[in-house]
Design a protein around this motif. Sequence first.
Motif, PDB file in Angstrom:
ATOM      1  N   ALA A   1      48.750  45.011  46.102  1.00 16.21           N
ATOM      2  CA  ALA A   1      48.639  45.269  44.348  1.00 16.21           C
ATOM      3  C   ALA A   1      47.118  44.070  44.836  1.00 16.21           C
ATOM      4  CB  ALA A   1      49.951  44.823  44.116  1.00 16.21           C
ATOM      5  N   ILE A   2      46.976  43.629  45.063  1.00 19.48           N
ATOM      6  CA  ILE A   2      46.173  41.821  45.220  1.00 19.48           C
ATOM      7  C   ILE A   2      44.331  43.072  45.168  1.00 19.48           C
ATOM      8  CG2 ILE A   2      46.053  40.829  47.083  1.00 19.48           C
ATOM      9  CD1 ILE A   2      45.619  39.215  42.880  1.00 19.48           C
ATOM     10  N   MET A   3      44.857  43.528  46.318  1.00 20.63           N
ATOM     11  CA  MET A   3      44.161  44.198  46.522  1.00 20.63           C
ATOM     12  C   MET A   3      43.068  45.557  46.102  1.00 20.63           C
ATOM     13  SD  MET A   3      44.056  44.858  50.287  1.00 20.63           S
ATOM     14  CE  MET A   3      43.306  45.743  51.779  1.00 20.63           C
ATOM     15  N   ILE A   4      43.861  46.543  45.029  1.00 16.52           N
ATOM     16  CA  ILE A   4      43.948  47.082  44.074  1.00 16.52           C
ATOM     17  C   ILE A   4      43.182  46.601  42.992  1.00 16.52           C
ATOM     18  CG2 ILE A   4      44.535  49.007  42.603  1.00 16.52           C
ATOM     19  CD1 ILE A   4      46.600  49.806  44.392  1.00 16.52           C
ATOM     20  N   ILE A   5      43.429  44.875  42.482  1.00 13.74           N
ATOM     21  CA  ILE A   5      43.189  44.542  41.502  1.00 13.74           C
ATOM     22  C   ILE A   5      42.298  44.192  41.635  1.00 13.74           C
ATOM     23  CG2 ILE A   5      43.367  43.073  40.175  1.00 13.74           C
ATOM     24  CD1 ILE A   5      45.937  43.071  40.200  1.00 13.74           C
ATOM     25  N   ALA A   6      41.408  43.891  42.930  1.00 16.16           N
ATOM     26  CA  ALA A   6      39.957  43.310  43.122  1.00 16.16           C
ATOM     27  C   ALA A   6      39.192  44.230  43.077  1.00 16.16           C
ATOM     28  CB  ALA A   6      39.923  42.433  44.559  1.00 16.16           C
ATOM     29  N   VAL A   7      39.613  45.706  43.925  1.00 16.03           N
ATOM     30  CA  VAL A   7      38.309  46.601  43.815  1.00 16.03           C
ATOM     31  C   VAL A   7      38.220  46.928  43.407  1.00 16.03           C
ATOM     32  CG1 VAL A   7      38.249  48.992  45.534  1.00 16.03           C
ATOM     33  CG2 VAL A   7      39.285  46.780  46.441  1.00 16.03           C
ATOM     34  N   PHE A   8      39.639  48.139  42.662  1.00 20.54           N
ATOM     35  CA  PHE A   8      39.327  49.139  41.522  1.00 20.54           C
ATOM     36  C   PHE A   8      39.506  49.010  39.407  1.00 20.54           C
ATOM     37  CE2 PHE A   8      41.250  50.886  44.733  1.00 20.54           C
ATOM     38  CZ  PHE A   8      40.380  52.453  44.779  1.00 20.54           C
ATOM     39  N   TYR A   9      39.703  47.162  39.631  1.00 20.36           N
ATOM     40  CA  TYR A   9      39.970  46.897  38.383  1.00 20.36           C
ATOM     41  C   TYR A   9      38.785  45.343  38.190  1.00 20.36           C
ATOM     42  CZ  TYR A   9      43.756  49.216  37.701  1.00 20.36           C
ATOM     43  OH  TYR A   9      44.506  51.205  37.587  1.00 20.36           O
ATOM     44  N   THR A  10      37.803  45.563  38.788  1.00 17.46           N
ATOM     45  CA  THR A  10      36.473  44.384  38.848  1.00 17.46           C
ATOM     46  C   THR A  10      35.505  44.843  37.926  1.00 17.46           C
ATOM     47  OG1 THR A  10      37.121  43.241  40.494  1.00 17.46           O
ATOM     48  CG2 THR A  10      34.726  42.409  39.721  1.00 17.46           C
ATOM     49  N   SER A  11      35.244  45.139  36.343  1.00 22.80           N
ATOM     50  CA  SER A  11      34.353  46.365  35.818  1.00 22.80           C
ATOM     51  C   SER A  11      33.201  45.187  36.329  1.00 22.80           C
ATOM     52  CB  SER A  11      34.470  45.400  34.524  1.00 22.80           C
ATOM     53  OG  SER A  11      34.537  44.399  33.318  1.00 22.80           O
ATOM     54  N   GLU A  12      32.977  44.389  36.146  1.00 20.14           N
ATOM     55  CA  GLU A  12      31.461  42.980  36.390  1.00 20.14           C
ATOM     56  C   GLU A  12      31.378  42.174  37.607  1.00 20.14           C
ATOM     57  OE1 GLU A  12      30.089  41.992  33.083  1.00 20.14           O
ATOM     58  OE2 GLU A  12      29.885  44.166  31.573  1.00 20.14           O
ATOM     59  N   LEU A  13      30.564  42.498  38.780  1.00 17.26           N
ATOM     60  CA  LEU A  13      30.854  41.607  39.617  1.00 17.26           C
ATOM     61  C   LEU A  13      29.630  40.735  39.790  1.00 17.26           C
ATOM     62  CD1 LEU A  13      32.571  40.616  42.486  1.00 17.26           C
ATOM     63  CD2 LEU A  13      30.927  41.783  43.401  1.00 17.26           C
ATOM     64  N   ALA A  14      29.792  39.181  39.700  1.00 18.97           N
ATOM     65  CA  ALA A  14      28.544  37.981  39.871  1.00 18.97           C
ATOM     66  C   ALA A  14      28.682  38.081  41.103  1.00 18.97           C
ATOM     67  CB  ALA A  14      28.451  37.101  38.877  1.00 18.97           C
ATOM     68  N   VAL A  15      27.820  38.232  41.856  1.00 16.78           N
ATOM     69  CA  VAL A  15      27.446  37.710  43.170  1.00 16.78           C
ATOM     70  C   VAL A  15      27.643  36.020  43.017  1.00 16.78           C
ATOM     71  CG1 VAL A  15      26.560  38.469  45.470  1.00 16.78           C
ATOM     72  CG2 VAL A  15      26.100  39.336  43.542  1.00 16.78           C
ATOM     73  N   LEU A  16      26.561  36.150  43.250  1.00 16.48           N
ATOM     74  CA  LEU A  16      26.132  34.396  43.179  1.00 16.48           C
ATOM     75  C   LEU A  16      27.717  33.325  43.012  1.00 16.48           C
ATOM     76  CD1 LEU A  16      23.156  33.478  41.776  1.00 16.48           C
ATOM     77  CD2 LEU A  16      23.847  34.272  44.180  1.00 16.48           C
ATOM     78  N   PRO A  17      27.844  33.812  42.085  1.00 17.02           N
ATOM     79  CA  PRO A  17      29.639  33.074  42.321  1.00 17.02           C
ATOM     80  C   PRO A  17      30.431  33.040  42.849  1.00 17.02           C
ATOM     81  CG  PRO A  17      28.914  33.109  39.533  1.00 17.02           C
ATOM     82  CD  PRO A  17      28.573  34.085  40.681  1.00 17.02           C
ATOM     83  N   LEU A  18      31.449  34.332  43.636  1.00 13.16           N
ATOM     84  CA  LEU A  18      31.650  34.948  44.379  1.00 13.16           C
ATOM     85  C   LEU A  18      30.851  34.101  45.776  1.00 13.16           C
ATOM     86  CD1 LEU A  18      34.641  36.514  44.876  1.00 13.16           C
ATOM     87  CD2 LEU A  18      32.345  38.583  45.512  1.00 13.16           C
ATOM     88  N   LEU A  19      29.795  34.419  45.933  1.00 13.12           N
ATOM     89  CA  LEU A  19      29.243  33.838  47.210  1.00 13.12           C
ATOM     90  C   LEU A  19      29.670  32.002  46.987  1.00 13.12           C
ATOM     91  CD1 LEU A  19      26.328  35.334  47.981  1.00 13.12           C
ATOM     92  CD2 LEU A  19      28.283  35.614  49.304  1.00 13.12           C
ATOM     93  N   GLY A  20      29.507  31.296  46.159  1.00 12.16           N
ATOM     94  CA  GLY A  20      29.901  29.872  45.916  1.00 12.16           C
ATOM     95  C   GLY A  20      31.153  29.910  46.228  1.00 12.16           C
ATOM     96  N   ALA A  21      32.318  30.905  46.137  1.00 13.13           N
ATOM     97  CA  ALA A  21      33.685  30.290  46.099  1.00 13.13           C
ATOM     98  C   ALA A  21      33.575  30.087  47.570  1.00 13.13           C
ATOM     99  CB  ALA A  21      33.798  31.799  46.105  1.00 13.13           C
ATOM    100  N   ALA A  22      33.113  30.599  48.431  1.00 14.40           N
ATOM    101  CA  ALA A  22      33.158  30.643  50.133  1.00 14.40           C
ATOM    102  C   ALA A  22      33.081  29.080  50.585  1.00 14.40           C
ATOM    103  CB  ALA A  22      32.084  31.618  50.565  1.00 14.40           C
ATOM    104  N   VAL A  23      32.111  28.135  49.810  1.00 15.23           N
ATOM    105  CA  VAL A  23      32.033  27.083  50.016  1.00 15.23           C
ATOM    106  C   VAL A  23      33.189  26.292  49.863  1.00 15.23           C
ATOM    107  CG1 VAL A  23      31.022  24.982  49.467  1.00 15.23           C
ATOM    108  CG2 VAL A  23      29.754  27.179  49.725  1.00 15.23           C
ATOM    109  N   PRO A  24      33.962  25.743  48.717  1.00 19.43           N
ATOM    110  CA  PRO A  24      35.095  25.042  48.521  1.00 19.43           C
ATOM    111  C   PRO A  24      36.760  25.942  49.023  1.00 19.43           C
ATOM    112  CG  PRO A  24      34.827  26.338  46.695  1.00 19.43           C
ATOM    113  CD  PRO A  24      33.654  26.161  46.950  1.00 19.43           C
ATOM    114  N   LEU A  25      36.856  27.487  49.426  1.00 20.29           N
ATOM    115  CA  LEU A  25      37.388  27.877  50.366  1.00 20.29           C
ATOM    116  C   LEU A  25      37.104  27.335  51.527  1.00 20.29           C
ATOM    117  CD1 LEU A  25      40.183  29.873  50.247  1.00 20.29           C
ATOM    118  CD2 LEU A  25      38.373  31.843  50.860  1.00 20.29           C
TER     119      LEU A  25
END
Length: 441
Positions: A183-207
């Motif tokens: 379900a969480i994979m479905i949410i991430a793939v099919f229910y993400t209308s707009e994707l901001a790449v920089l914040p997503l890449l930035g999340a890799a640092v604290p992770l």
Amino acid sequence: MAPVRSVPRIFRLGSWVEARRIAAILRQETIGGTLLLAAALLGMIWANTPWSAGYQALRDFRVGPSALHLDLSLATWAADGLLAIFFFVAGLELKREFVAGDLRDPRRAVVPVAAALGGVAVPAILYLLVAGGSGDGAARGWAVPTATDIAFALAVLAVVGRHLPAALRTFMLTLAVVDDLIAIMIIAVFYTSELAVLPLLGAAVPLAVFALLVQRGNRSWWLLLPLAAATWFLIHESGVHATVAGVLLAFMVPVRPRGRGAGAAGRVTGAHAAAVSGLAEHFEHRFRPISAGVAVPVFAFLSAGVTVGGLSGLTGSLAEPVALGIVVGLVAGKAIGITVATWLVARFTRTSLEEGLGWADTVALGTLGGIGFTVSLLIGDLAFGAGSARAEQATVGVLAGSVGAALAATVLLRLRDRAHRRLQEAQEADEDHDGIPDAYQ
């Protein structure tokens, strides 16, 4: 003379350590399921009283720093924030099962994984057959009936299936957890209308820093909590649903403690490594009560309050294609998908059910999987937009379908519970003085 190979079994008995752990989880989830049901009923009752405006005002009350784009309504905080805790616990449970639990054996893991996939595919297909052609974006709700609610389903199982074999309980728990991951994979793939790449890449640092600390066994909350919050914030800013952060953080947590390899694990209760606890068990012990007792009930309270306008209004809402498709998907689709997928595994891998079990047990568990409450409500809001007419129809469908599946599962599980009662009593009579049933030794 060639050695005799044992016949592979579906739902075969696991280890005693795993059975005790599953029993402990069931006790906690039973309480959580009761709180979940009470909170949902309270929200729905309040929304259908003359004081419903107060309920809507509470849901829409905004709080949070606007400079960080976090001035969100309480309903949004519950869906994006509190459910991240829920998915964090689900992720920990899934990793423990596949790394150190009985399901680290691929032959045991294939059954609940295949059942979860079947329980996602068939409800989605049935929904599209019923509602997909009704237009006005109704097809976007195809994923609503694909989720199984862990707390609600396990609460029903614990109450009416007390004599069911532990292997069936393990199967249901694992199926629900894998279902949530899908379900969480479905949410991430099919229910993400707009994707901001920089914040997503930035999340890799604290992770990554979080992963480094927990891999070294660090439990300091004042270090880990800010890193987890930063990961959640950046994923939220990226446009991906913030609950994905909970699963990612959970997958970073080690299951086994440092300095103990497979050899050490193998010396614990036979070859079972689940007795060797790691940081995942520590976090699960801390966060499961928060998830089951606070996060999920609060989300249910703020999500289930849909105005139905009395019995006639409820009947009219259920006649809408979206609501009807969800009910069909949950009540019929889950039972069919889980049962057929399990049968296919047995058919093509030449396995058979464990002695004393029948396909009626699988049908009962498949019907129980139709309780798709928490995550289904979340997907409904994501698919149609919270507060929209379609979203309210989806909520009615989720509530009606979950209640229908729960009632049908209660009848089937009660029948199977009686069938297994004598076997359970025989196993208890066979218990030695060491407190471990002979069947587990």
